[in-house]
Design an enzyme around this catalytic site. Structure first.
Site, PDB file in Angstrom:
ATOM      1  N   ARG A 142      -6.370  13.586  -4.230  1.00 36.09           N
ATOM      2  CA  ARG A 142      -7.373  12.732  -3.879  1.00 36.09           C
ATOM      3  C   ARG A 142      -8.714  14.206  -3.689  1.00 36.09           C
ATOM      4  NH1 ARG A 142      -8.184   9.644   2.046  1.00 36.09           N
ATOM      5  NH2 ARG A 142      -8.024  11.816   3.145  1.00 36.09           N
ATOM      6  N   ASP A 164      -7.129  -0.579  -7.488  1.00 39.73           N
ATOM      7  CA  ASP A 164      -7.372  -1.456  -6.348  1.00 39.73           C
ATOM      8  C   ASP A 164      -8.112  -3.297  -6.001  1.00 39.73           C
ATOM      9  OD1 ASP A 164      -8.499  -0.957  -3.127  1.00 39.73           O
ATOM     10  OD2 ASP A 164     -10.270  -2.204  -3.676  1.00 39.73           O
ATOM     11  N   ARG A 209       1.129  -1.265  -0.252  1.00 38.79           N
ATOM     12  CA  ARG A 209       0.095  -0.135  -0.033  1.00 38.79           C
ATOM     13  C   ARG A 209       0.773   1.016   0.669  1.00 38.79           C
ATOM     14  NH1 ARG A 209      -5.197  -1.776   1.441  1.00 38.79           N
ATOM     15  NH2 ARG A 209      -5.992   0.069   0.392  1.00 38.79           N
ATOM     16  N   TYR A 234     -15.801  -9.912   0.315  1.00 40.35           N
ATOM     17  CA  TYR A 234     -16.548  -8.307  -0.296  1.00 40.35           C
ATOM     18  C   TYR A 234     -17.720  -8.410  -0.814  1.00 40.35           C
ATOM     19  CZ  TYR A 234     -12.425  -5.272   1.766  1.00 40.35           C
ATOM     20  OH  TYR A 234     -11.379  -5.212   3.081  1.00 40.35           O
ATOM     21  N   ARG A 261      -2.108   6.947   0.986  1.00 40.43           N
ATOM     22  CA  ARG A 261      -3.305   7.995   1.468  1.00 40.43           C
ATOM     23  C   ARG A 261      -1.851   8.755   3.481  1.00 40.43           C
ATOM     24  NH1 ARG A 261      -7.008   4.271   4.858  1.00 40.43           N
ATOM     25  NH2 ARG A 261      -4.745   2.682   4.384  1.00 40.43           N
TER      26      ARG A 261
HETATM   27  O1  CP3 Z   1      -0.248  -1.144  -3.000  1.00 42.01           O
HETATM   28  C1  CP3 Z   1      -0.252  -0.129  -3.776  1.00 42.01           C
HETATM   29  O2  CP3 Z   1      -0.279   1.806  -2.574  1.00 42.01           O
HETATM   30  C2  CP3 Z   1      -0.968  -0.042  -4.028  1.00 42.01           C
HETATM   31  C3  CP3 Z   1      -2.347   0.503  -4.413  1.00 42.01           C
HETATM   32  C4  CP3 Z   1      -3.567  -0.469  -3.041  1.00 42.01           C
HETATM   33  C5  CP3 Z   1      -4.843   0.175  -3.147  1.00 42.01           C
HETATM   34  N1  CP3 Z   1      -5.674  -1.168  -2.378  1.00 42.01           N
HETATM   35  C6  CP3 Z   1      -5.351   1.447  -2.887  1.00 42.01           C
HETATM   36  C7  CP3 Z   1      -6.166   2.061  -1.630  1.00 42.01           C
HETATM   37  C8  CP3 Z   1      -3.599  -1.999  -3.249  1.00 42.01           C
HETATM   38  C9  CP3 Z   1      -2.698  -2.718  -3.453  1.00 42.01           C
HETATM   39  C10 CP3 Z   1      -4.832  -2.490  -2.970  1.00 42.01           C
HETATM   40  C11 CP3 Z   1      -5.175  -3.344  -2.148  1.00 42.01           C
HETATM   41  C12 CP3 Z   1      -6.170  -3.704  -1.133  1.00 42.01           C
HETATM   42  N2  CP3 Z   1      -7.457  -2.736  -1.818  1.00 42.01           N
HETATM   43  C13 CP3 Z   1      -6.584  -4.807  -0.364  1.00 42.01           C
HETATM   44  C14 CP3 Z   1      -5.575  -5.714  -0.233  1.00 42.01           C
HETATM   45  C15 CP3 Z   1      -4.186  -5.312   0.496  1.00 42.01           C
HETATM   46  C16 CP3 Z   1      -5.285  -4.931   2.026  1.00 42.01           C
HETATM   47  O3  CP3 Z   1      -4.289  -3.937   2.156  1.00 42.01           O
HETATM   48  O4  CP3 Z   1      -4.907  -5.835   2.381  1.00 42.01           O
HETATM   49  C17 CP3 Z   1      -7.756  -4.508   0.053  1.00 42.01           C
HETATM   50  C18 CP3 Z   1      -8.549  -5.883   1.145  1.00 42.01           C
HETATM   51  C19 CP3 Z   1      -8.293  -3.563  -0.649  1.00 42.01           C
HETATM   52  C20 CP3 Z   1      -9.748  -3.142  -0.117  1.00 42.01           C
HETATM   53  C21 CP3 Z   1      -9.946  -1.913   0.059  1.00 42.01           C
HETATM   54  N3  CP3 Z   1     -10.483  -0.531  -0.270  1.00 42.01           N
HETATM   55  C22 CP3 Z   1     -10.680  -0.999   1.629  1.00 42.01           C
HETATM   56  C23 CP3 Z   1     -10.632  -2.347   2.422  1.00 42.01           C
HETATM   57  C24 CP3 Z   1     -10.191   0.054   1.255  1.00 42.01           C
HETATM   58  C25 CP3 Z   1     -10.318   1.349   2.183  1.00 42.01           C
HETATM   59  C26 CP3 Z   1      -9.649   1.061   3.673  1.00 42.01           C
HETATM   60  C27 CP3 Z   1      -8.134   1.691   3.490  1.00 42.01           C
HETATM   61  O5  CP3 Z   1      -7.116   0.700   3.024  1.00 42.01           O
HETATM   62  O6  CP3 Z   1      -7.949   2.370   2.506  1.00 42.01           O
HETATM   63  C28 CP3 Z   1      -9.246   0.284  -0.058  1.00 42.01           C
HETATM   64  C29 CP3 Z   1      -9.266   1.820  -0.603  1.00 42.01           C
HETATM   65  C30 CP3 Z   1      -7.975   2.226  -1.333  1.00 42.01           C
HETATM   66  N4  CP3 Z   1      -7.360   1.775  -1.635  1.00 42.01           N
HETATM   67  C31 CP3 Z   1      -7.215   3.058  -0.959  1.00 42.01           C
HETATM   68  C32 CP3 Z   1      -5.949   2.740  -1.609  1.00 42.01           C
HETATM   69  C33 CP3 Z   1      -5.034   4.013  -1.855  1.00 42.01           C
HETATM   70  C34 CP3 Z   1      -7.839   3.872  -0.152  1.00 42.01           C
HETATM   71  C35 CP3 Z   1      -8.818   5.472  -0.609  1.00 42.01           C
HETATM   72  C36 CP3 Z   1      -8.422   7.228  -0.063  1.00 42.01           C
HETATM   73  O7  CP3 Z   1      -8.349   7.143   0.989  1.00 42.01           O
HETATM   74  O8  CP3 Z   1      -7.550   8.213  -0.321  1.00 42.01           O
END
Ligand code: CP3
Length: 346
Positions: A43, A79, A30, A156, A34
């Site tokens: 964002r 995502d 990740r 999900y 953020r």
């Molecule tokens: O790793 C990276 O930097 C690449 C981008 C990436 C995102 N999501 C961007 C994102 C990756 C690899 C993911 C994977 C992801 N998404 C997972 C598996 C990895 C893990 O952390 O367990 C899961 C379960 C998700 C589902 C998801 N997407 C959730 C639960 C959330 C909200 C909570 C959170 O972790 O931010 C997201 C949103 C999300 N995906 C954001 C980002 C940068 C945040 C959105 C924002 O507020 O800008």
């Protein structure tokens, strides 16, 4: 066409092949996100899916941690939930709350509303982003593609939102195993096609994120999650190295190590030497710094990182966090993590 510029830094690929490297490679799960002020600035201007769907924005966000923190790989900004979206399910990302799927899959009728899509069409924006990122990276570091593991995506799709237990997703499986298996297979088929296209578009390796694999008991993990991950590894490994990260599923390291994956992600709740014992010597381990420890003072971060590096040893290790970086981590703490790995002499 994907650009074929040779990589100037291929430490991660070497480590995945078990080759000796001049130092341990490092990236952070990740890492595009953020905790970076440069990301927050974007964002505030564009919605989450706008950022994912616009190749220029996705490219810019993907490159930020490479430029700002100096990691040894870029990971595609996207995502795991673009897959259910492509399958026809509505997915929203609610700021500060997380994902919301307003029509969760609960019945046979619900299942009939989704399909295994043509990913070249429905996810073309991701493939465009990958091509652009490869061009902009110009061989500086490898690009990691990714997808969620079928079980995690299923969580999900069925629960409709985040959860600590994913009890509704589990009970759906236990009450309707045939239906649930159909859904898991549809996600698997989509994911295989999607990851293959990511590689065809230029991804140098891929990671499968099973964030919720560890919620299952060991036998269920093998049956409900790993069985489908195995299909993905079988299909993708002839094209590119695969890293499997099943958070909390340390109990299945022996099976995962035998899957044909090149690397296994591990979280911080297992000691490196135990993980090595479970996984054997022929696979690369990735991890496993507690993401919350990046909130400690920098000297403590450095000390803990050195201990981690010494515990894993000089080969078959990719330094990473044990899960995604937290939003409140100061950028200089993230940089201290990366720099300590880069400076460390085994
Ligand atoms: O790793 C990276 O930097 C690449 C981008 C990436 C995102 N999501 C961007 C994102 C990756 C690899 C993911 C994977 C992801 N998404 C997972 C598996 C990895 C893990 O952390 O367990 C899961 C379960 C998700 C589902 C998801 N997407 C959730 C639960 C959330 C909200 C909570 C959170 O972790 O931010 C997201 C949103 C999300 N995906 C954001 C980002 C940068 C945040 C959105 C924002 O507020 O800008």
């Amino acid at each position: 066409m994907p650009t074929n510029t040779p990589l100037k830094n291929d430490l991660i690929l070497k480590a995945l092949r078990g080759e000796t490297t001049e130092r341990t490679p490092v990236w952070m799960m990740r890492q595009a996100g953020r905790y970076l002020p440069e990301y927050i600035a974007l964002r505030n201007k564009y919605s989450f899916f706008e950022r994912c769907q616009n190749p220029e924005l996705a490219c810019e966000i993907t490159l930020q941690p490479v430029d700002i923190v100096g990691v040894d790989a870029a990971i595609l900004f996207s995502d795991i939930l673009v897959v259910p979206q492509a399958m026809g399910q509505e997915v929203q990302l609610i700021e500060k709350i997380g994902p919301l799927l307003p029509h969760p899959i609960q019945t046979l009728e619900d299942l009939a509303t989704i399909k295994v899509p043509d990913v070249k069409d429905t996810l073309s924006y991701v493939l465009e982003a990958i091509k652009l990122i490869k061009q902009e990276l110009n061989g500086r570091v490898p690009l990691i593609g990714f997808a969620g593991a079928p079980w995690t995506v299923f969580c999900y799709m069925v629960q409709g939102k985040g959860s600590k237990t994913f009890d509704e997703a589990k009970s759906f499986y236990y009450k309707n195993p045939i239906l649930a298996q159909q859904l898991l297979q549809m996600i698997t088929d989509t994911t295989i096609a999607y990851l293959k296209e990511q590689v065809n578009s230029g991804a140098d390796l891929v990671q499968v994120f099973d964030s919720w694999g560890g919620l299952l008991e060991p036998d269920d993990f093998l049956e409900i999650s790993f069985k489908y991950i195995q299909q993905i590894v079988d299909a993708v490994k002839p094209l590119a190295p695969v890293i499997v990260f099943a958070k909390g599923a340390w109990f299945a390291l022996p099976e995962m190590a035998a899957s044909g994956a090149s690397g296994l992600g591990i979280d911080w709740t297992i000691r490196p030497h135990i993980a090595r014992q479970y996984a054997g010597d022929n696979i690369t381990l990735q991890g496993n710094f507690d993401p919350a420890k990046l909130l400690a003072p920098i000297p403590e971060i450095k000390q803990s990182v050195k201990k981690m590096l010494s515990d894993f040893g000089p080969t078959r290790h990719i330094a990473n966090l044990g899960h995604g970086i937290l939003p409140n981590v100061p950028v200089d703490h993230a940089r201290a993590f990366v720099d300590t790995v880069k400076e460390y002499q085994h």
